[in-house]
Design an enzyme around this catalytic site. Structure first.
Site, PDB file in Angstrom:
ATOM      1  N   ASP A   8       0.852  -1.182   0.000  1.00 46.43           N
ATOM      2  CA  ASP A   8       0.000   0.000   0.000  1.00 46.43           C
ATOM      3  C   ASP A   8       0.887   1.231   0.000  1.00 46.43           C
ATOM      4  OD1 ASP A   8      -2.101  -1.735   0.151  1.00 46.43           O
ATOM      5  OD2 ASP A   8      -2.882  -1.018   2.068  1.00 46.43           O
ATOM      6  N   ASP A 129     -15.727  -4.128  -1.677  1.00 50.46           N
ATOM      7  CA  ASP A 129     -15.333  -3.742  -0.329  1.00 50.46           C
ATOM      8  C   ASP A 129     -16.581  -3.651   0.544  1.00 50.46           C
ATOM      9  OD1 ASP A 129     -12.738  -3.366  -1.418  1.00 50.46           O
ATOM     10  OD2 ASP A 129     -13.350  -1.389  -2.124  1.00 50.46           O
TER      11      ASP A 129
END
Length: 242
Positions: A8, A129
């Site tokens: 990330d 998500d």
């Protein structure tokens, strides 16, 4: 099953956010390009790279890192996500070598976008998500009431093959990953699913492996913070990877 390391990126650095909250940030002292190279050299054919600056802030702060990845011919190992909300951005990324791209909000708003992306040679993965079984969009800042199964069926009809299912409530927390919803959706949609969010240790990898034996279309798991904080070693990750 596939075991996919995660990188990330936020403002050029390797990070992990808890539940997508940048106020709960964990910084890691890795060069992201060298880390990607390490994962590739260790035999991981796919690395999950998320541009959090673009996804959350709408910033291009990670563009320098992405261009370095491209120049070093490492984009072929990457599935790239984070803030890809237009055809123009997707084309920019594929021109840099990022062929496998992860989209969420843009496909929810316009499922037919997948056709235009595929015409550009982009391998599209849908990022689903969820938090408390409700869909999160726009960098996890908004909640949608859409019918998930119907959306997945529509995307499948348009050519979608793979889904990354992230448990937002578990992501970056090291609290483990419940798999009931992933199992249900994979069986209903009959698409390939990759598990993400909350992986804490080898026990979670084993649970995903068992689910893979029961529901073969659940065939991947993404490992992030657990690796960075020593909960799972590269050797253990490789032992579960096919």
């Amino acid at each position: 099953m596939r075991v996919i390391p995660a990188i990330d990126l936020y403002e050029g650095r390797v990070v992990r956010f808890e539940r997508g909250d940048k106020k709960k940030i964990h910084l890691y002292d890795y060069d992201p390009v060298e880390l990607l190279k390490l994962f590739a050299e260790e035999g991981f054919q796919l690395v999950h790279v998320v541009d959090l600056s673009c996804a959350i802030d709408g910033s291009m702060a990670n563009e320098v890192v992405l261009k370095k990845i491209s120049r070093r011919n490492l984009a072929r190992f990457v599935q790239i996500g984070g803030g890809i909300r237009s055809l123009e951005r997707a084309i920019q990324l594929v021109q840099m070598g990022f062929r496998r791209q992860i989209l969420s909000s843009a496909l929810i708003e316009d499922p037919t976008l997948i056709c235009k992306l595929m015409q550009q040679g982009i391998d599209v993965v849908f990022s689903l998500d969820t938090a408390n079984e409700r869909v999160r969009t726009k960098g996890w800042n908004e909640t949608s009431e859409l019918n998930v199964v119907e959306l997945l069926k529509t995307l499948k009809e348009l050519g979608l093959k793979e889904v990354i299912h992230t448990d937002v409530e578990a992501d970056g927390t090291l609290k483990g990953r419940k798999l009931d919803l992933t199992k249900h959706l994979a069986q209903k949609a009959n698409l390939t699913f990759i598990v993400a969010g909350g992986i804490n240790g080898v026990e979670d990898l084993e649970n995903v492996r068992r689910l893979n034996l029961e529901v073969p279309c659940v065939d991947g798991v993404i490992v992030g913070r657990a690796f960075y904080e020593g909960k799972i070693t590269l050797k253990e990750m490789k032992s579960y990877a096919r």
